[in-house]
Design a protein around this motif. Structure first.
Motif, PDB file in Angstrom:
ATOM      1  N   PHE A  23      -6.592  -6.658  -0.878  1.00 21.76           N
ATOM      2  CA  PHE A  23      -5.860  -5.476  -1.318  1.00 21.76           C
ATOM      3  C   PHE A  23      -4.499  -5.425  -0.631  1.00 21.76           C
ATOM      4  CE2 PHE A  23      -9.060  -3.056  -3.610  1.00 21.76           C
ATOM      5  CZ  PHE A  23     -10.243  -3.557  -3.115  1.00 21.76           C
ATOM      6  N   GLY A  71       2.377   2.054   3.058  1.00 19.70           N
ATOM      7  CA  GLY A  71       2.239   3.283   3.832  1.00 19.70           C
ATOM      8  C   GLY A  71       3.578   3.706   4.414  1.00 19.70           C
ATOM      9  N   ARG A  72       3.572   4.917   4.930  1.00 21.85           N
ATOM     10  CA  ARG A  72       4.810   5.427   5.536  1.00 21.85           C
ATOM     11  C   ARG A  72       4.531   5.899   6.941  1.00 21.85           C
ATOM     12  NH1 ARG A  72       9.017   5.621   2.348  1.00 21.85           N
ATOM     13  NH2 ARG A  72       8.704   5.481   0.101  1.00 21.85           N
ATOM     14  N   GLY A  73       5.498   5.767   7.782  1.00 20.42           N
ATOM     15  CA  GLY A  73       5.357   6.171   9.176  1.00 20.42           C
ATOM     16  C   GLY A  73       5.597   7.647   9.367  1.00 20.42           C
ATOM     17  N   GLY A  84       1.353   4.889   8.378  1.00 21.34           N
ATOM     18  CA  GLY A  84       2.264   3.849   7.958  1.00 21.34           C
ATOM     19  C   GLY A  84       2.512   2.812   9.016  1.00 21.34           C
ATOM     20  N   ASP A  85       2.396   3.171  10.274  1.00 21.11           N
ATOM     21  CA  ASP A  85       2.613   2.200  11.343  1.00 21.11           C
ATOM     22  C   ASP A  85       1.340   1.463  11.719  1.00 21.11           C
ATOM     23  OD1 ASP A  85       4.941   4.403  13.037  1.00 21.11           O
ATOM     24  OD2 ASP A  85       5.285   2.827  11.561  1.00 21.11           O
ATOM     25  N   TYR A  94      -5.883  11.131  11.857  1.00 21.23           N
ATOM     26  CA  TYR A  94      -5.850  11.078  10.396  1.00 21.23           C
ATOM     27  C   TYR A  94      -7.156  10.496   9.879  1.00 21.23           C
ATOM     28  CZ  TYR A  94      -3.779  10.336   5.775  1.00 21.23           C
ATOM     29  OH  TYR A  94      -3.499  10.364   4.452  1.00 21.23           O
ATOM     30  N   PHE A  97      -2.939   1.842  -2.440  1.00 22.44           N
ATOM     31  CA  PHE A  97      -3.551   0.527  -2.592  1.00 22.44           C
ATOM     32  C   PHE A  97      -3.302  -0.054  -3.979  1.00 22.44           C
ATOM     33  CE2 PHE A  97      -6.060  -0.078   1.202  1.00 22.44           C
ATOM     34  CZ  PHE A  97      -6.186   1.197   1.704  1.00 22.44           C
ATOM     35  N   GLY A  98      -3.164  -1.374  -4.027  1.00 25.13           N
ATOM     36  CA  GLY A  98      -3.260  -2.073  -5.286  1.00 25.13           C
ATOM     37  C   GLY A  98      -4.711  -2.123  -5.742  1.00 25.13           C
ATOM     38  N   TYR A 132      -5.220  -5.943   3.168  1.00 27.25           N
ATOM     39  CA  TYR A 132      -6.583  -5.733   3.627  1.00 27.25           C
ATOM     40  C   TYR A 132      -7.492  -6.735   2.923  1.00 27.25           C
ATOM     41  CZ  TYR A 132      -5.630  -1.338   6.005  1.00 27.25           C
ATOM     42  OH  TYR A 132      -5.174  -0.397   6.876  1.00 27.25           O
ATOM     43  N   TYR A 148      -5.229   1.726   8.444  1.00 28.82           N
ATOM     44  CA  TYR A 148      -6.525   2.388   8.542  1.00 28.82           C
ATOM     45  C   TYR A 148      -7.567   1.506   9.213  1.00 28.82           C
ATOM     46  CZ  TYR A 148      -5.404   5.841   4.832  1.00 28.82           C
ATOM     47  OH  TYR A 148      -4.862   6.844   4.080  1.00 28.82           O
ATOM     48  N   PHE A 159       0.905  -3.687   3.950  1.00 30.69           N
ATOM     49  CA  PHE A 159      -0.338  -4.168   4.538  1.00 30.69           C
ATOM     50  C   PHE A 159      -1.079  -5.054   3.543  1.00 30.69           C
ATOM     51  CE2 PHE A 159      -0.416  -1.018   7.977  1.00 30.69           C
ATOM     52  CZ  PHE A 159       0.387  -0.016   7.469  1.00 30.69           C
ATOM     53  N   LEU A 182     -13.211  -2.368   4.109  1.00 29.64           N
ATOM     54  CA  LEU A 182     -11.954  -3.098   4.177  1.00 29.64           C
ATOM     55  C   LEU A 182     -11.548  -3.323   5.629  1.00 29.64           C
ATOM     56  CD1 LEU A 182     -11.937  -1.595   1.327  1.00 29.64           C
ATOM     57  CD2 LEU A 182      -9.451  -1.917   1.428  1.00 29.64           C
ATOM     58  N   SER A 214       5.935   0.744   5.224  1.00 27.45           N
ATOM     59  CA  SER A 214       5.196  -0.352   5.834  1.00 27.45           C
ATOM     60  C   SER A 214       4.299  -0.973   4.781  1.00 27.45           C
ATOM     61  CB  SER A 214       4.351   0.158   7.003  1.00 27.45           C
ATOM     62  OG  SER A 214       5.165   0.681   8.025  1.00 27.45           O
ATOM     63  N   SER A 238       0.250   8.014  12.867  1.00 25.16           N
ATOM     64  CA  SER A 238       1.073   7.594  11.741  1.00 25.16           C
ATOM     65  C   SER A 238       0.429   6.439  10.990  1.00 25.16           C
ATOM     66  CB  SER A 238       2.448   7.180  12.251  1.00 25.16           C
ATOM     67  OG  SER A 238       3.202   6.633  11.198  1.00 25.16           O
ATOM     68  N   GLN A 272     -11.690  -7.440   1.939  1.00 30.57           N
ATOM     69  CA  GLN A 272     -13.035  -6.850   1.836  1.00 30.57           C
ATOM     70  C   GLN A 272     -14.025  -7.957   1.526  1.00 30.57           C
ATOM     71  OE1 GLN A 272     -13.776  -4.151  -1.454  1.00 30.57           O
ATOM     72  NE2 GLN A 272     -15.227  -2.976  -0.234  1.00 30.57           N
ATOM     73  N   ARG A 286      -0.237   8.302   4.072  1.00 28.02           N
ATOM     74  CA  ARG A 286      -1.436   7.808   3.456  1.00 28.02           C
ATOM     75  C   ARG A 286      -1.110   6.413   2.955  1.00 28.02           C
ATOM     76  NH1 ARG A 286      -2.260   9.554  -2.674  1.00 28.02           N
ATOM     77  NH2 ARG A 286      -3.181   7.497  -2.552  1.00 28.02           N
ATOM     78  N   LEU A 287      -2.114   5.649   2.626  1.00 33.88           N
ATOM     79  CA  LEU A 287      -1.904   4.307   2.086  1.00 33.88           C
ATOM     80  C   LEU A 287      -2.102   4.332   0.570  1.00 33.88           C
ATOM     81  CD1 LEU A 287      -3.526   1.844   4.634  1.00 33.88           C
ATOM     82  CD2 LEU A 287      -1.178   2.632   4.450  1.00 33.88           C
ATOM     83  N   THR A 324       6.200  -3.958   9.123  1.00 35.58           N
ATOM     84  CA  THR A 324       6.708  -2.592   9.124  1.00 35.58           C
ATOM     85  C   THR A 324       8.196  -2.497   8.806  1.00 35.58           C
ATOM     86  OG1 THR A 324       7.043  -2.711  11.497  1.00 35.58           O
ATOM     87  CG2 THR A 324       4.954  -1.798  10.735  1.00 35.58           C
ATOM     88  N   LYS A 349       0.066  -6.991   8.618  1.00 33.69           N
ATOM     89  CA  LYS A 349       0.982  -5.932   8.221  1.00 33.69           C
ATOM     90  C   LYS A 349       2.410  -6.308   8.591  1.00 33.69           C
ATOM     91  CE  LYS A 349       0.881  -3.197  12.470  1.00 33.69           C
ATOM     92  NZ  LYS A 349       0.577  -1.882  13.078  1.00 33.69           N
TER      93      LYS A 349
END
Lengths: 113, 114
Positions: free
Chosen positions: A89, A93-95, B99-100, B31, A103-104, A36, B103, A34, A44, A32, B97, A38, A100-101, A51, A49
């Motif tokens: 940013f 991420g993964r489902g 990824g879905d 999470y 980030f650039g 963000y 945050y 995203f 953030l 996925s 999740s 800031q 975790r995400l 997916t 997003k």
């Protein structure tokens, strides 16, 4: 491993100009993606997003399309405002429950009136 | 609905001091994670937790400890502060999740170690 690369900043535009911030990713499978934003002195906030491949995320006039063939997720806005001045940013991420995400490094955008 | 609450917002420590950065969320998110943000470095993951009683290290865990005794709270402890830990710290949470859903971030703690 998974990673995100976004264009170096800062980016300075006049009000009503067209904005593009490039983001490319490295990942296996179908992560996925995203964007963000800031604002100064704040945390953030999720801007948009997507997916799956060919999805278009959109919010507040910003858009980004998930392009698997070019592994890209570029952020665009047709007419920026002074209030869009912020750091943007890109993230991947993964489902999964261990997700975790990634980030650039962020791109500073300044819009002048 | 408060979201993710971080305290304090600002803190100055002397080298060698210890302290705890607090993070609480009221969204029943499983999470939670801690990031630090440094100029030109983006966000780097310190520690994360996928549920109460479960924690793991991220990219830059040295000098930091975490625990997750409840779903709501995820404190970050600096054991012996060093100038290299001067940074802005963000706590973030996600429903299952990441990824879905992405945050939800707190507003940050700006830490200066002198």
């Amino acid at each position: 491993g998974d990673s995100v690369t976004q264009m170096e900043g800062p980016v300075t535009l006049s009000e009503e100009a067209f904005l593009t911030i490039n983001c490319t990713y490295t990942a296996t499978g179908y992560p996925s993606l995203f964007w963000y934003v800031q604002y100064p002195g704040e945390g953030l906030q999720l801007l948009l997003k997507a997916t799956k491949a060919d999805d278009k995320g959109s919010n507040k006039g910003f858009e980004a399309t998930y392009r698997k063939e070019t592994t890209s997720f570029h952020l665009e806005k047709g007419s920026v405002q002074v209030s869009d001045s912020a750091v943007y940013f890109c993230a991947l991420g993964r489902g999964s429950t261990l997700g975790r995400l990634y980030f650039g490094r962020g791109t500073q955008l300044t819009v002048w009136p | 609905n408060a979201g993710v609450t971080q305290t304090p917002k600002f803190q100055v420590l002397k080298t060698g001091q210890s302290m705890t950065l607090q993070c609480a969320q009221d969204m029943n998110h499983e999470y939670m994670s801690w990031y630090r943000q440094d100029p030109g470095m983006g966000l780097r993951l310190i520690h994360y937790s996928v549920g109460a009683g479960i924690t793991d290290q991220g990219e830059v865990p040295n000098g930091y400890n975490v625990s997750r005794s409840t779903t709501e709270d995820f404190p970050l402890r600096l054991l012996s502060a060093a100038p290299s830990q001067t940074s802005v710290y963000f706590c973030a949470s996600s429903y299952k999740s990441t990824g879905d859903y992405g945050y939800t971030f707190g507003s940050g703690t700006r830490l200066t170690v002198v």
